[in-house]
Scaffold this motif. Structure first.
Motif: not given
Lengths: 204, 204
Positions: B135-151
């Motif tokens: 959600a921090t990466a989303h822009r209006r009309d520009e969804p962001a996709f996960t590249g990598t995620l570490t938990l």
């Protein structure tokens, strides 16, 4: 702590709750895709509330947890990934080859698992892989907990038929280093995962 | 592709589907915790099937996707994390501070989100954090996709009241490096996350 139940009682309970939960999964799907008018939506809601009243007449105040049969079979029926009584669970049917340290699950994800249009939510891919990698570390009566998990999204995961595979890379005491991936219908890797899973030491 | 709908029609649709989905979330919960007899379970299933018939009388053959109102508001109503019409979604109510690059969500997770007894499934924690960091990466009309995620799972996450927080660490073109964590009711960190989120270049 719940008392163990006999295998026969578990079987009887499964035979009524499994069809209930299957119907509920279908209801969740049509609730997302329905185009009926407001009057019919309200009628459907009244039926849902009636079902909720019926089922809620006698409730366990706790979440389901993991119950056991008198012959030691685990019943993780409330689990969000594999729970037979949890309509959120696809559910995953994990096939384990303990000797080879591998686990596999074939699944079909519909509209309820969507993130980007037509694709599985990245976080849902993470949930599936977390569970599947963790399954390689589970031992009877010794659940494994996720320590770390790293996911690499290499291609979009389309909704539909998918396969998840996982295997043990190495073990170190109570730690299992596992890896795995998610494959689309054509066998292409969409998400890669690796993680460390921990079996807590049991009190002596 | 769906035609945009007017804000008024979106509002009207929300006013009938939101209560429907809320009732359905309660039904999912009692289906897991119910202790009623087999006859009542069967009656409940018949009501669920009746509701499913009603709602299924006119169905979109596609998943919900993301629809837009004529004034440009996105309606991600089928989304598994935030979808108002998706009973699997808690749903997350993400509060975004775009200027500060932060996102926050308070949520309550019940029996349907269980993994280890009494705890949130590790994969469910991953789903929540994936969505919140993204959600921090989303822009209006520009969804962001996960590249990598570490938990990193630093403590068990109890079912109940939780908070998720995320923030931008740095940005590099279409890539957002985000971090975040999940907090239990007492404000203790249970899971830490970092990830890279990608906004695809749009065709010129």
């Amino acid at each position: 702590m719940n008392e163990p139940i006999t295998p026969e009682d578990a079987q009887r309970s499964a035979s009524v709750f499994e069809p209930l939960t299957r119907s509920l999964r279908e209801l969740i799907d049509v609730t997302i895709r329905s185009q009926v008018n407001a009057a019919d939506v309200r009628k459907a809601r009244a039926l849902i509330d009636e079902a909720r009243e019926l089922l809620g007449a006698r409730l366990d105040s706790n979440p389901f947890g993991v119950r056991f049969t008198t012959d030691g079979q685990a019943l993780p029926w409330g689990n969000v990934a594999i729970g037979m009584r949890n309509a959120l669970a696809p559910p995953l049917h994990v096939r384990r080859d303990e000797e080879a340290g591998r686990a596999t699950a074939d699944l079909v994800l519909g509209a309820a698992y969507e993130g980007p249009p037509g694709q599985v939510h990245g976080g849902m891919c993470a949930l599936i892989l977390d569970h599947l990698l963790g399954a390689t570390a589970h031992r009877r009566d010794e659940p494994a907990f996720t320590g770390t998990l790293t996911l690499r999204y290499v291609a979009p995961t389309p909704l539909g038929r998918l396969r998840a595979e996982s295997w043990v890379e190495r073990e170190d005491g109570g730690k299992t280093f596992a890896a795995g991936h998610l494959l689309d219908e054509k066998g292409r890797i969409t998400v890669q995962a690796e993680g460390i899973f921990i079996r807590p030491k049991r009190p002596a």
